[in-house]
Structure formats: structure tokens, C-alpha cells
Motif scaffolding. Structure first.
Motif, PDB file in Angstrom:
ATOM      1  N   GLN A 177       7.778 108.330   9.144  1.00 39.53           N
ATOM      2  CA  GLN A 177       7.398 108.900   7.865  1.00 39.53           C
ATOM      3  C   GLN A 177       6.100 109.689   7.999  1.00 39.53           C
ATOM      4  O   GLN A 177       5.120 109.184   8.558  1.00 39.53           O
ATOM      5  CB  GLN A 177       7.213 107.807   6.809  1.00 39.53           C
ATOM      6  CG  GLN A 177       8.439 106.938   6.603  1.00 39.53           C
ATOM      7  CD  GLN A 177       8.236 105.926   5.503  1.00 39.53           C
ATOM      8  OE1 GLN A 177       8.526 106.195   4.339  1.00 39.53           O
ATOM      9  NE2 GLN A 177       7.732 104.758   5.857  1.00 39.53           N
ATOM     10  N   ALA A 178       6.088 110.904   7.476  1.00 38.47           N
ATOM     11  CA  ALA A 178       4.922 111.777   7.609  1.00 38.47           C
ATOM     12  C   ALA A 178       3.663 111.131   7.032  1.00 38.47           C
ATOM     13  O   ALA A 178       2.571 111.262   7.594  1.00 38.47           O
ATOM     14  CB  ALA A 178       5.188 113.115   6.915  1.00 38.47           C
ATOM     15  N   GLU A 179       3.799 110.437   5.925  1.00 39.42           N
ATOM     16  CA  GLU A 179       2.623 109.861   5.258  1.00 39.42           C
ATOM     17  C   GLU A 179       1.924 108.826   6.121  1.00 39.42           C
ATOM     18  O   GLU A 179       0.729 108.588   5.974  1.00 39.42           O
ATOM     19  CB  GLU A 179       3.035 109.226   3.930  1.00 39.42           C
ATOM     20  CG  GLU A 179       4.035 108.100   4.061  1.00 39.42           C
ATOM     21  CD  GLU A 179       4.569 107.632   2.720  1.00 39.42           C
ATOM     22  OE1 GLU A 179       4.862 106.419   2.603  1.00 39.42           O
ATOM     23  OE2 GLU A 179       4.712 108.466   1.800  1.00 39.42           O
ATOM     24  N   ASP A 180       2.653 108.217   7.053  1.00 40.58           N
ATOM     25  CA  ASP A 180       2.039 107.225   7.939  1.00 40.58           C
ATOM     26  C   ASP A 180       1.123 107.870   8.972  1.00 40.58           C
ATOM     27  O   ASP A 180       0.326 107.167   9.620  1.00 40.58           O
ATOM     28  CB  ASP A 180       3.123 106.420   8.675  1.00 40.58           C
ATOM     29  CG  ASP A 180       3.931 105.537   7.736  1.00 40.58           C
ATOM     30  OD1 ASP A 180       3.425 105.241   6.633  1.00 40.58           O
ATOM     31  OD2 ASP A 180       5.055 105.158   8.100  1.00 40.58           O
ATOM     32  N   LEU A 234       4.571 109.290  19.777  1.00 39.63           N
ATOM     33  CA  LEU A 234       5.758 110.143  19.725  1.00 39.63           C
ATOM     34  C   LEU A 234       5.612 111.227  18.657  1.00 39.63           C
ATOM     35  O   LEU A 234       5.921 112.399  18.895  1.00 39.63           O
ATOM     36  CB  LEU A 234       7.001 109.296  19.450  1.00 39.63           C
ATOM     37  CG  LEU A 234       8.320 110.066  19.300  1.00 39.63           C
ATOM     38  CD1 LEU A 234       8.642 110.804  20.576  1.00 39.63           C
ATOM     39  CD2 LEU A 234       9.455 109.127  18.916  1.00 39.63           C
ATOM     40  N   VAL A 235       5.110 110.855  17.469  1.00 37.27           N
ATOM     41  CA  VAL A 235       4.943 111.824  16.407  1.00 37.27           C
ATOM     42  C   VAL A 235       3.946 112.896  16.816  1.00 37.27           C
ATOM     43  O   VAL A 235       4.145 114.091  16.574  1.00 37.27           O
ATOM     44  CB  VAL A 235       4.506 111.130  15.100  1.00 37.27           C
ATOM     45  CG1 VAL A 235       4.034 112.158  14.075  1.00 37.27           C
ATOM     46  CG2 VAL A 235       5.645 110.306  14.536  1.00 37.27           C
ATOM     47  N   ARG A 236       2.851 112.484  17.462  1.00 37.77           N
ATOM     48  CA  ARG A 236       1.864 113.484  17.909  1.00 37.77           C
ATOM     49  C   ARG A 236       2.453 114.403  18.966  1.00 37.77           C
ATOM     50  O   ARG A 236       2.207 115.618  18.953  1.00 37.77           O
ATOM     51  CB  ARG A 236       0.608 112.786  18.428  1.00 37.77           C
ATOM     52  CG  ARG A 236      -0.466 113.781  18.820  1.00 37.77           C
ATOM     53  CD  ARG A 236      -1.851 113.172  18.824  1.00 37.77           C
ATOM     54  NE  ARG A 236      -2.862 114.201  19.055  1.00 37.77           N
ATOM     55  CZ  ARG A 236      -3.357 114.996  18.112  1.00 37.77           C
ATOM     56  NH1 ARG A 236      -2.939 114.871  16.870  1.00 37.77           N
ATOM     57  NH2 ARG A 236      -4.256 115.923  18.402  1.00 37.77           N
ATOM     58  N   LYS A 237       3.223 113.838  19.884  1.00 33.45           N
ATOM     59  CA  LYS A 237       3.877 114.646  20.923  1.00 33.45           C
ATOM     60  C   LYS A 237       4.824 115.658  20.289  1.00 33.45           C
ATOM     61  O   LYS A 237       4.830 116.848  20.648  1.00 33.45           O
ATOM     62  CB  LYS A 237       4.625 113.734  21.904  1.00 33.45           C
ATOM     63  CG  LYS A 237       5.563 114.451  22.851  1.00 33.45           C
ATOM     64  CD  LYS A 237       4.843 115.409  23.755  1.00 33.45           C
ATOM     65  CE  LYS A 237       5.842 116.198  24.607  1.00 33.45           C
ATOM     66  NZ  LYS A 237       5.190 117.301  25.334  1.00 33.45           N
TER      67      LYS A 237
END
Length: 387
Positions: free
Chosen positions: A91-94, A379-382
């Protein structure tokens, strides 16, 4: 001495245009050679998945606001496997991001970028220019191209190949390592009974992984990959038969699927240029590396190529296009590119493998991943920004 002071970019697709605009921001001129007629790509409805980091690049160029009406935000990514209860949710908000990514058409992006390119006095775009050969010497590189049955030549201290790989085999001295997956990707657009709520789905099935990306108010863009023998027959089904089979694989999360647009397939491979010293010539985007679409990384890696190359062109004190400058550029892109290739190849090998016992391990892994917050954050940052 080279006859042309501009940097020459072969390929007027999004990567080539973004590079030219990034250079113009630094007061650096470029000539862009595009094989298609001006505006020919503006109606291309193929979906692109843009990372949050790509949005930041487009904001630098003052084009993002013009793209907002055409872009659908991905606020959540739901990962699951058919036949198991394991699932994970990003989730983007996280992660303090407005979105995890965006979906828009290739044509919408090309139209906005083309308008910006046309308005720049530092960019000279030549359309219907088909590159035929590239030569290099100690001082510069030259490209011969055909336009309206006449041959022309441009020389430059730096020639950038950004044509998506269509001319690589004709470029002397460049070699490519390629891994053929024996898989095809089916792409189309479907409408669903329930709203998408800005959720993208990554679904792993025995017939191959599928990505369902929100695109528009109620529609989804579908990318369904798998062995050729399983994907090719999907083209022969009627719309009703296809939607029924797709629903059986995907499940009920968005209700019934109501309609499907034209279906197309293309073969999948992983490829990368072999490292070589090529003064005055550099390759970026899909021309440099091609990735499986399972994680939506290829296009975004290509734009990061353009961003970093523009930075090196504007900030390297050495000779433009010299070995020192290009070695520094390649070193700056090595980690991001390698990780992107390894990550997508890993996903294909793990999630396209239906050997007995692997499915249960995948299900457990997806469930454990949902609890591993540091891994999810990495993973989200990558996926958003690269390395």
C-alpha cells in the motif's frame, strides 16, 4: 572534429524524447532521429506501468501535470497465487508515497512528450528517418539514415542508440546476451463488474503469471504471460470463452469480466548488451536491456538510463563521448540494471515453475512476505526508484 555539435539520439520514443528534454534543461542541444512519421505513436493504446520514480523524472520536465488526466494511480498491489490462501498487499500510504505507480497509454505519453520536444529550440527532431548504419573513429560517431528515399549522414561526439533494440544487429562491435524464455505475453484491456479502487493485481497461476492494472475509471490492462503452448490458444477463443477462462484463473475479486478488447501476443526474453568500450556511442533503454514484464521494470529502468546519462553529459569534465565519460555512466547504471534483470528473472523462474511441491512453497513465501516489513520496504523502493 565532428560536423554536428548536437548530441544525436537514434529513437524518438519516450526514452529518446525524455533524454533530449533532460539535455535541453541543461542547455544542451540534440538531434533526434525517429523512424516513424511525427505523431504516428500518439494513438498507441498499449499500457505503460510507470513507477513513482518515473513520475519524479517527468515532473522535472514539467510534463507530469499534462499527463495526470490520462494516468490511473496504483495505490495498492495485491499479490496472490491461485489455489492457495497466501497473499500479500503493498500500500502506497505505508511508504509515504502518493501512489506505488501509474498506468497510462504509450500514445498519451508520446503525445505530451512530443509537444514539449516541438516547443524546445534546442531539440531538432527528424521524423521518417530510418537509421541504416553507424560508424565510429577516434573523434566521433556517424549515423547514416534514409529519409524519403535519400541518404543522409550525421556526425556527433556522442551518438545515443535509444531505438528499443531494432537496429542493434547492424551496429558493429555490439553483442548481446539473450535468454529466450519460450514464453509469450498476451496483452489486452478488460472491463470488470466492480470498480478497481486503484488496486493492481499480480496473480500467479499454473497457466502463467498475470498482471491486472487499473486503467481508466473501471477498466484494467491485462498482461498474461506463460508458455507459448498455453498462451497462443487464448487468441483463438471467442471473447466470451476468453473472459470465462480468464475469470476461472483470476477469481472473483472484481466480479465478472464484462468485455475484452483486441488481444495481442509477443515473445518474451531477457537480454543485455555485453560490456564493451565503445567511445562516442552509448546504448540506453530497451536497446541496452530487455526484461520480462512480470514486475513492470523495463520501461522505468530505461528512463533512469536517460536521466543518468543526461547527468553525466552535463557534469563530466572530460571529453564528450570519451571512454572516461562513458565508463563512468556505465558504472553508475550497472547495479540498477543488474538488479532489475536478476529480480525479473528470479520471479519468472520461481512463479512459472509448476514442479510438485513448489506451489506450496510459493504460497508460504507470499504469506511470509506480507509479514516481512523491511523486505517489503526494500522492494517498494527498488520498484519506485531503482537502486
Amino acid at each position: 572534429m565532428c560536423g554536428n555539435r548536437d548530441i544525436v539520439i537514434i529513437g524518438g520514443g519516450p526514452v529518446g524524447m525524455v533524454l533530449s528534454l533532460l539535455l535541453a534543461k541543461q542547455g544542451i542541444g540534440s538531434t533526434v532521429l525517429e523512424a516513424r512519421r511525427l505523431g504516428a505513436a500518439n494513438q498507441d493504446a498499449r499500457a505503460l506501468a510507470l513507477s513513482y520514480g518515473t513520475r519524479r523524472i517527468l515532473e522535472k520536465l514539467d510534463v507530469w501535470q499534462a499527463l495526470v488526466p490520462h494516468a490511473t494511480a496504483i495505490n495498492k498491489i495485491h499479490v496472490s497465487q491461485k489455489g492457495s490462501i497466501g497473499r500479500s498487499l503493498l500500500q502506497a500510504e505505508d511508504y509515504r508515497q502518493e501512489a506505488l505507480g501509474y498506468v497510462l497509454s504509450y500514445g498519451a505519453l508520446c503525445k505530451v512528450l512530443s509537444a514539449q520536444v516541438s516547443g524546445s529550440p534546442l531539440i531538432h527532431l527528424i521524423d521518417e528517418a530510418q537509421a541504416e548504419s553507424i560508424t565510429r573513429d577516434a573523434a566521433c560517431a556517424a549515423v547514416r539514415y534514409r529519409r524519403h528515399d535519400a541518404l543522409h549522414e550525421l556526425q556527433s561526439a556522442l551518438l545515443v542508440l535509444a531505438d528499443g533494440g531494432r537496429s542493434l544487429e547492424e551496429v558493429a562491435g555490439l553483442k548481446r546476451d539473450t535468454k529466450e524464455y519460450g514464453h509469450d505475453a498476451l496483452i489486452t484491456k478488460v472491463s470488470a463488474e466492480l470498480p478497481h479502487d486503484n488496486i493492481a493485481y499480480e496473480r500467479f497461476t499454473p497457466n502463467g503469471p498475470m498482471a491486472l492494472l487499473p486503467n481508466g475509471e473501471r477498466d484494467f490492462s491485462l498482461v498474461w504471460t506463460g508458455e507459448k503452448s498455453r498462451i497462443a490458444p487464448l487468441l483463438e477463443l471467442s471473447d466470451a470463452e476468453f473472459l470465462a477462462q480468464f475469470h476461472a484463473e483470476f477469481g472473483d475479486r472484481v466480479g465478472r469480466f464484462l468485455s475484452v478488447e483486441k488481444r495481442m501476443t509477443f515473445p518474451l526474453k531477457l537480454s543485455q548488451l555485453q560490456s564493451s568500450d565503445t567511445p562516442h556511442l552509448v546504448v540506453v533503454g530497451n536497446a541496452a536491456q530487455t526484461m520480462h514484464p512480470v514486475a513492470g521494470q523495463g520501461f522505468n529502468v530505461g528512463l533512469r538510463d536517460a536521466e543518468m546519462l543526461a547527468w553525466h553529459i552535463g557534469n563530466t569534465p572530460g571529453a564528450l563521448g570519451g571512454s572516461e565519460m562513458l565508463a563512468a555512466y556505465r558504472a553508475s547504471r550497472k547495479t540498477d540494471t543488474r538488479h532489475g534483470l536478476l529480480f525479473t528473472d528470479f520471479l519468472v523462474n520461481i512463479f512459472s515453475n509448476d514442479i510438485l511441491g513448489v506451489s506450496a512453497l510459493r504460497s508460504a513465501g507470499i504469506g511470509m512476505f506480507d509479514l516481512a516489513k523491511p523486505v517489503k520496504r526494500f522492494l517498494v523502493r527498488k520498484m519506485s526508484f531503482g537502486k
